[in-house]
Design a protein around this motif. Structure first.
Motif, short mmCIF file in Angstrom:
data_model
loop_
_atom_site.label_atom_id
_atom_site.label_comp_id
_atom_site.label_asym_id
_atom_site.label_seq_id
_atom_site.Cartn_x
_atom_site.Cartn_y
_atom_site.Cartn_z
N CYS A 176 -1.82 4.59 -3.12
CA CYS A 176 -1.40 3.23 -3.46
C CYS A 176 -2.04 2.75 -4.76
O CYS A 176 -1.61 1.75 -5.33
CB CYS A 176 -1.71 2.25 -2.34
SG CYS A 176 -3.47 1.88 -2.12
N LEU B 69 2.41 6.22 -3.82
CA LEU B 69 2.73 6.03 -2.40
C LEU B 69 4.19 5.64 -2.24
O LEU B 69 4.89 6.18 -1.37
CB LEU B 69 1.83 4.94 -1.80
CG LEU B 69 2.06 4.64 -0.32
CD1 LEU B 69 1.84 5.89 0.53
CD2 LEU B 69 1.15 3.51 0.15
N GLY C 295 -6.20 -0.11 -1.91
CA GLY C 295 -7.32 0.83 -1.97
C GLY C 295 -8.40 0.61 -0.94
O GLY C 295 -9.48 1.18 -1.07
N ASP C 296 -8.13 -0.18 0.08
CA ASP C 296 -9.18 -0.54 1.04
C ASP C 296 -9.13 0.20 2.36
O ASP C 296 -10.13 0.26 3.07
CB ASP C 296 -9.12 -2.04 1.33
CG ASP C 296 -9.46 -2.87 0.11
OD1 ASP C 296 -10.47 -2.56 -0.54
OD2 ASP C 296 -8.70 -3.81 -0.20
N CYS C 297 -7.97 0.76 2.74
CA CYS C 297 -7.84 1.26 4.12
C CYS C 297 -7.77 2.78 4.24
O CYS C 297 -8.03 3.32 5.31
CB CYS C 297 -6.62 0.65 4.79
SG CYS C 297 -5.05 1.38 4.27
N GLY C 298 -7.40 3.48 3.19
CA GLY C 298 -7.34 4.94 3.23
C GLY C 298 -6.13 5.53 3.93
O GLY C 298 -6.02 6.75 4.02
N ALA C 299 -5.22 4.70 4.42
CA ALA C 299 -4.07 5.23 5.15
C ALA C 299 -3.13 6.04 4.25
O ALA C 299 -2.33 6.84 4.73
CB ALA C 299 -3.29 4.09 5.80
N CYS C 300 -3.25 5.84 2.95
CA CYS C 300 -2.36 6.50 1.98
C CYS C 300 -3.02 7.71 1.33
O CYS C 300 -2.52 8.20 0.32
CB CYS C 300 -1.96 5.51 0.90
SG CYS C 300 -3.41 4.98 -0.05
N LYS D 227 0.74 6.56 4.80
CA LYS D 227 1.06 5.20 5.26
C LYS D 227 0.52 4.15 4.30
O LYS D 227 -0.46 4.37 3.59
CB LYS D 227 0.45 4.96 6.65
CG LYS D 227 0.88 5.96 7.70
CD LYS D 227 2.37 5.99 7.89
CE LYS D 227 2.78 6.94 9.00
NZ LYS D 227 4.18 7.36 8.88
N GLU D 228 1.15 2.98 4.35
CA GLU D 228 0.64 1.85 3.58
C GLU D 228 0.01 0.85 4.54
O GLU D 228 0.70 0.20 5.32
CB GLU D 228 1.76 1.17 2.80
CG GLU D 228 1.23 0.00 1.98
CD GLU D 228 2.29 -0.64 1.11
OE1 GLU D 228 2.70 -0.01 0.13
OE2 GLU D 228 2.74 -1.75 1.45
N GLY D 229 -1.33 0.76 4.47
CA GLY D 229 -2.01 -0.22 5.30
C GLY D 229 -2.33 -1.48 4.52
O GLY D 229 -2.26 -2.59 5.06
N CYS D 230 -2.74 -1.31 3.27
CA CYS D 230 -3.23 -2.46 2.52
C CYS D 230 -2.64 -2.57 1.12
O CYS D 230 -2.56 -3.64 0.56
CB CYS D 230 -4.75 -2.38 2.41
SG CYS D 230 -5.33 -0.97 1.42
N ALA D 231 -2.29 -1.42 0.52
CA ALA D 231 -1.77 -1.35 -0.86
C ALA D 231 -2.80 -1.82 -1.89
O ALA D 231 -2.43 -2.19 -3.00
CB ALA D 231 -0.47 -2.15 -1.01
N CYS E 79 -6.38 7.47 -3.33
CA CYS E 79 -5.48 6.57 -2.62
C CYS E 79 -4.14 6.55 -3.38
O CYS E 79 -4.10 6.15 -4.55
CB CYS E 79 -6.05 5.15 -2.59
SG CYS E 79 -7.54 4.99 -1.61
S1 FES Z 1 -2.59 1.65 1.55
FE1 FES Z 1 -4.66 1.13 2.03
S2 FES Z 1 -5.83 2.33 0.63
FE2 FES Z 1 -3.77 2.70 0.07
#
Ligand code: FES
Ligand code: FES
Length: 159
Positions: free
Chosen positions: A62, A26, A45-50, A39-43, A60
């Protein structure tokens, strides 16, 4: 420490980059290659934005090291539209107003595309399960699910 030289394919283009051993895919995409759609939401592996795909498998970015891209094929949100022609999923997200702030949207689109490549005719439940790893703080998910189902239908009709 010396940087690692990586040769990979991103959205069909052969790409080379240098990265640190601990640098995530990422961070490579966003900071080295200026592909900032992921995108980076959580870094964590929890949000899927990446979400990206690695040899067709949803991952993911990230949780992946940039060095792990060596010799593989990566698809990101930047490869989804064909020039000015939006992918049907992108168009349906617009039609259904399935986004608000948009931070989660690239991840949802990449994940949904991955689903429809495996299962062109998913049930609503299957869509919801597949997208369970993508978090959205804005939309309440219903519009996203409807957009995916609508895109699936129009993609089936086009084939
Ligand atoms: S930034 Fe959230 S899963 Fe990768
Ligand atoms: S549209 Fe804002 S997080 Fe999904």
């Amino acid at each position: 420490m010396a940087k690692i030289h990586v040769s990979t394919t991103i959205n069909g283009d052969e790409v080379e980059f240098l990265c640190e051993t601990e640098q995530t895919m990422l961070d490579v995409l966003r900071d080295e290659l200026q592909l900032t759609g992921s995108k980076e939401g959580c870094a964590s592996g929890d949000c899927g934005a990446c979400s990206i795909t690695l040899d067709g498998r949803l991952v993911c970015a990230c949780l992946m090291l940039g060095a792990e891209a060596q010799g593989h094929s990566i698809e990101t949100i930047e490869g989804m539209a064909q020039g000015e022609q939006l992918h049907p999923l992108q168009q349906k997200f617009l039609d259904h107003a399935a986004l608000q702030c948009g931070i989660c949207t690239p991840g949802f689109l990449v994940a949904a595309k991955s689903l429809l490549e495996k299962n062109p005719d998913p049930t609503e439940t299957e869509v919801r399960y597949w997208l369970a790893g993508n978090l959205c703080r804005c939309t309440g998910y219903d519009k996203i699910v409807r957009a995916v189902l609508d895109a699936a239908e129009s993609m089936r009709e086009a084939t």
